[in-house]
Design a protein around this motif. Structure first.
Motif, PDB file in Angstrom:
ATOM      1  N   UNK A 141       0.847  -1.171   0.000  1.00  0.00           N
ATOM      2  CA  UNK A 141       0.000   0.000   0.000  1.00  0.00           C
ATOM      3  C   UNK A 141       0.884   1.221   0.000  1.00  0.00           C
ATOM      4  N   UNK A 142       0.487   2.258  -0.723  1.00  0.00           N
ATOM      5  CA  UNK A 142       1.384   3.372  -0.975  1.00  0.00           C
ATOM      6  C   UNK A 142       1.032   4.607  -0.181  1.00  0.00           C
ATOM      7  N   UNK A 143       2.081   5.370   0.148  1.00  0.00           N
ATOM      8  CA  UNK A 143       1.966   6.739   0.595  1.00  0.00           C
ATOM      9  C   UNK A 143       2.715   7.603  -0.415  1.00  0.00           C
ATOM     10  N   UNK A 144       2.564   8.938  -0.296  1.00  0.00           N
ATOM     11  CA  UNK A 144       3.308   9.811  -1.184  1.00  0.00           C
ATOM     12  C   UNK A 144       4.796   9.715  -0.919  1.00  0.00           C
ATOM     13  N   UNK A 145       5.248  10.250   0.199  1.00  0.00           N
ATOM     14  CA  UNK A 145       6.591  10.022   0.719  1.00  0.00           C
ATOM     15  C   UNK A 145       6.451   9.327   2.062  1.00  0.00           C
ATOM     16  N   UNK A 146       7.513   8.652   2.473  1.00  0.00           N
ATOM     17  CA  UNK A 146       7.442   7.950   3.747  1.00  0.00           C
ATOM     18  C   UNK A 146       7.509   8.922   4.916  1.00  0.00           C
ATOM     19  N   UNK A 147       8.733   9.349   5.271  1.00  0.00           N
ATOM     20  CA  UNK A 147       8.941  10.367   6.295  1.00  0.00           C
ATOM     21  C   UNK A 147       9.428  11.624   5.588  1.00  0.00           C
ATOM     22  N   UNK A 148       8.771  12.748   5.822  1.00  0.00           N
ATOM     23  CA  UNK A 148       9.059  13.991   5.101  1.00  0.00           C
ATOM     24  C   UNK A 148       9.201  15.106   6.122  1.00  0.00           C
ATOM     25  N   UNK A 149      10.457  15.511   6.382  1.00  0.00           N
ATOM     26  CA  UNK A 149      10.713  16.621   7.304  1.00  0.00           C
ATOM     27  C   UNK A 149      11.008  17.848   6.458  1.00  0.00           C
ATOM     28  N   UNK A 150      10.066  18.755   6.417  1.00  0.00           N
ATOM     29  CA  UNK A 150      10.176  19.916   5.546  1.00  0.00           C
ATOM     30  C   UNK A 150      10.789  21.113   6.260  1.00  0.00           C
ATOM     31  N   UNK A 151      10.672  21.150   7.588  1.00  0.00           N
ATOM     32  CA  UNK A 151      11.192  22.288   8.346  1.00  0.00           C
ATOM     33  C   UNK A 151      11.400  21.838   9.781  1.00  0.00           C
ATOM     34  N   UNK A 152      12.622  21.380  10.095  1.00  0.00           N
ATOM     35  CA  UNK A 152      12.862  20.923  11.458  1.00  0.00           C
ATOM     36  C   UNK A 152      14.283  20.457  11.668  1.00  0.00           C
ATOM     37  N   UNK A 153      14.805  20.670  12.881  1.00  0.00           N
ATOM     38  CA  UNK A 153      16.168  20.298  13.235  1.00  0.00           C
ATOM     39  C   UNK A 153      16.169  19.334  14.419  1.00  0.00           C
ATOM     40  N   UNK A 154      17.264  18.577  14.517  1.00  0.00           N
ATOM     41  CA  UNK A 154      17.541  17.702  15.662  1.00  0.00           C
ATOM     42  C   UNK A 154      16.435  16.674  15.863  1.00  0.00           C
ATOM     43  N   UNK A 155      15.889  16.172  14.774  1.00  0.00           N
ATOM     44  CA  UNK A 155      14.919  15.086  14.833  1.00  0.00           C
ATOM     45  C   UNK A 155      15.621  13.743  14.655  1.00  0.00           C
ATOM     46  N   UNK A 156      15.014  12.682  15.141  1.00  0.00           N
ATOM     47  CA  UNK A 156      15.560  11.326  15.022  1.00  0.00           C
ATOM     48  C   UNK A 156      14.559  10.423  14.323  1.00  0.00           C
ATOM     49  N   UNK A 157      15.058   9.657  13.351  1.00  0.00           N
ATOM     50  CA  UNK A 157      14.233   8.724  12.579  1.00  0.00           C
ATOM     51  C   UNK A 157      14.886   7.361  12.724  1.00  0.00           C
ATOM     52  N   UNK A 158      14.327   6.511  13.550  1.00  0.00           N
ATOM     53  CA  UNK A 158      15.001   5.281  13.942  1.00  0.00           C
ATOM     54  C   UNK A 158      14.082   4.070  13.856  1.00  0.00           C
ATOM     55  N   UNK A 159      14.557   2.994  13.258  1.00  0.00           N
ATOM     56  CA  UNK A 159      13.901   1.700  13.338  1.00  0.00           C
ATOM     57  C   UNK A 159      12.620   1.556  12.558  1.00  0.00           C
ATOM     58  N   UNK A 160      12.405   2.385  11.531  1.00  0.00           N
ATOM     59  CA  UNK A 160      11.178   2.317  10.740  1.00  0.00           C
ATOM     60  C   UNK A 160      11.369   1.418   9.525  1.00  0.00           C
ATOM     61  N   UNK A 161      10.254   0.868   9.013  1.00  0.00           N
ATOM     62  CA  UNK A 161      10.263   0.071   7.789  1.00  0.00           C
ATOM     63  C   UNK A 161       9.407   0.798   6.764  1.00  0.00           C
ATOM     64  N   UNK A 162      10.047   1.215   5.654  1.00  0.00           N
ATOM     65  CA  UNK A 162       9.403   2.122   4.711  1.00  0.00           C
ATOM     66  C   UNK A 162       9.487   1.539   3.311  1.00  0.00           C
ATOM     67  N   UNK A 163       8.328   1.207   2.711  1.00  0.00           N
ATOM     68  CA  UNK A 163       8.315   0.672   1.353  1.00  0.00           C
ATOM     69  C   UNK A 163       7.193   1.312   0.552  1.00  0.00           C
ATOM     70  N   UNK A 164       7.322   1.192  -0.763  1.00  0.00           N
ATOM     71  CA  UNK A 164       6.247   1.546  -1.700  1.00  0.00           C
ATOM     72  C   UNK A 164       5.669   2.934  -1.476  1.00  0.00           C
ATOM     73  N   UNK A 165       6.534   3.933  -1.278  1.00  0.00           N
ATOM     74  CA  UNK A 165       6.042   5.305  -1.243  1.00  0.00           C
ATOM     75  C   UNK A 165       6.016   5.848  -2.657  1.00  0.00           C
ATOM     76  N   UNK A 166       4.868   6.321  -3.095  1.00  0.00           N
ATOM     77  CA  UNK A 166       4.759   6.924  -4.409  1.00  0.00           C
ATOM     78  C   UNK A 166       4.462   5.962  -5.535  1.00  0.00           C
ATOM     79  N   UNK A 167       3.945   4.805  -5.242  1.00  0.00           N
ATOM     80  CA  UNK A 167       3.601   3.841  -6.285  1.00  0.00           C
ATOM     81  C   UNK A 167       2.492   4.373  -7.183  1.00  0.00           C
ATOM     82  N   UNK A 168       1.595   5.164  -6.606  1.00  0.00           N
ATOM     83  CA  UNK A 168       0.422   5.623  -7.346  1.00  0.00           C
ATOM     84  C   UNK A 168       0.389   7.143  -7.429  1.00  0.00           C
TER      85      UNK A 168
END
Length: 336
Positions: free
Chosen positions: A131-158
């Protein structure tokens, strides 16, 4: 079953110290949110917790698309997912938006947030639909964030969405331990690609992978990892291969770095089955491109890249040493 969504958001939370969803003794006790026109969850506040929710899929398992983002987060010190088993969110079918978005360009920001152990677009296992999303994780305006241990597939298939696994515009971001672009099977892995680059980061002081918490970035429709900025650390990642060195290459370059200034550390990565392995653009005073395996795995497995092993463009005072480079289609190292 069926779309009975709201015209607005599924949940619109304004304020601090809220909890949406829960888990009890590793069992999910979150909300099912799907089919809403403005997206699933919007939050504007600090120190909120979002645990064990399922977005874009109903309780019976049917996928129900929402028009915009899964999570739209403004504010600081929020937890999207958590460290305990069962605390991560599952996010599907946000095809015109992003699974998780932090901040807006030119608008409010989102800093010091943790995105942890979420399943975005699919889950581990050999017999899954996708199943699709547009983008998986999208940080457009932010600092010192952590992105850990995620499973991300099929972004933008449709619907011709951008289709990055992780896209960051920000500084001092930590991206570790994620699995991006493929599913583990019982015996082999299989590509479930994000349409564009697996990890795309623009900013300074960002870290992508460590030896203890590598990212696995394979099977994506463009590059594996692209980083642009100063003071960059890209280490310990598996790019184009699985942990057992099975080849599931990215369509473009494995790791592509545009270095502006400051330190550059590229160490202990395993890069194979991509168009080229490692591309360093304008690296300056960078003595730390070392101990990488490019085209050959630590056990000797042939994981050759189609073109170059390492390509250095307009470098100054650099050191590419102590790497194992073999089985690539053109030069092992080329410097221009």
């Amino acid at each position: 079953t069926g779309d009975r969504g709201n015209v607005g958001y599924g949940i619109n939370a304004v304020g601090n110290n809220n909890q949406i969803g829960d888990f009890i003794n590793t069992l999910k006790a979150g909300n099912f949110i799907a089919g809403n026109d403005l997206g699933s969850i919007r939050s504007d506040g600090d120190n909120n917790r979002f645990w064990a929710n399922t977005l874009g899929r109903g309780e019976t398992g049917s996928y129900i698309s929402s028009e915009e983002n899964g999570f739209m987060i403004f504010g600081d010190l929020n937890f999207i997912g958590g460290v305990n088993d069962g605390s991560g969110n599952e996010i599907y079918e946000h095809q015109a938006g992003n699974a998780i978005q932090l901040g807006e360009e030119g608008g409010d920001d989102a800093n010091n947030n943790l995105i942890l152990n979420n399943t975005i677009g699919g889950a581990s296992g050999p017999f899954l639909g996708t199943s699709s999303n547009g983008n998986g994780v999208y940080i457009e305006n932010g600092d010192t964030n952590s992105i850990n241990g995620n499973h991300i597939i099929n972004s933008g298939e449709l619907l011709s969405n951008q289709g990055y696994g992780i896209y960051v515009r920000g500084n001092d971001t930590n991206i570790t331990g994620n699995k991006i672009g493929f599913i583990d099977g019982l015996f082999t892995g299989s590509a479930q690609p994000n349409d564009l680059t697996g990890i795309n980061v623009k900013g300074d002081g960002n870290t992508i992978g460590t030896e203890l918490k590598p990212n696995f970035v394979s099977g994506n429709g463009f590059m594996g990892i692209y980083v642009e900025g100063s003071d960059i650390n890209v280490s310990g990642n598996y790019v184009g291969v699985t942990e057992s060195f099975e080849k599931i290459g990215n369509d473009g370059i494995g790791i592509n770095i545009l270095h502006n200034s400051g330190t550059l550390i590229v160490e202990n990565n395993i890069i194979g089955d991509n168009s080229s392995g490692l591309f360093l653009q304008h690296p300056l005073n960078s003595p730390n491109t070392r101990f990488n395996y490019i085209g050959v795995a630590p056990d000797g497995t042939n994981i050759g890249n189609t073109f170059y092993g390492v390509n250095v463009l307009h470098g100054t005072n650099i050191d590419v040493s102590f790497n194992s480079i073999a089985n690539n289609g053109l030069a092992g190292i080329t410097i221009e």
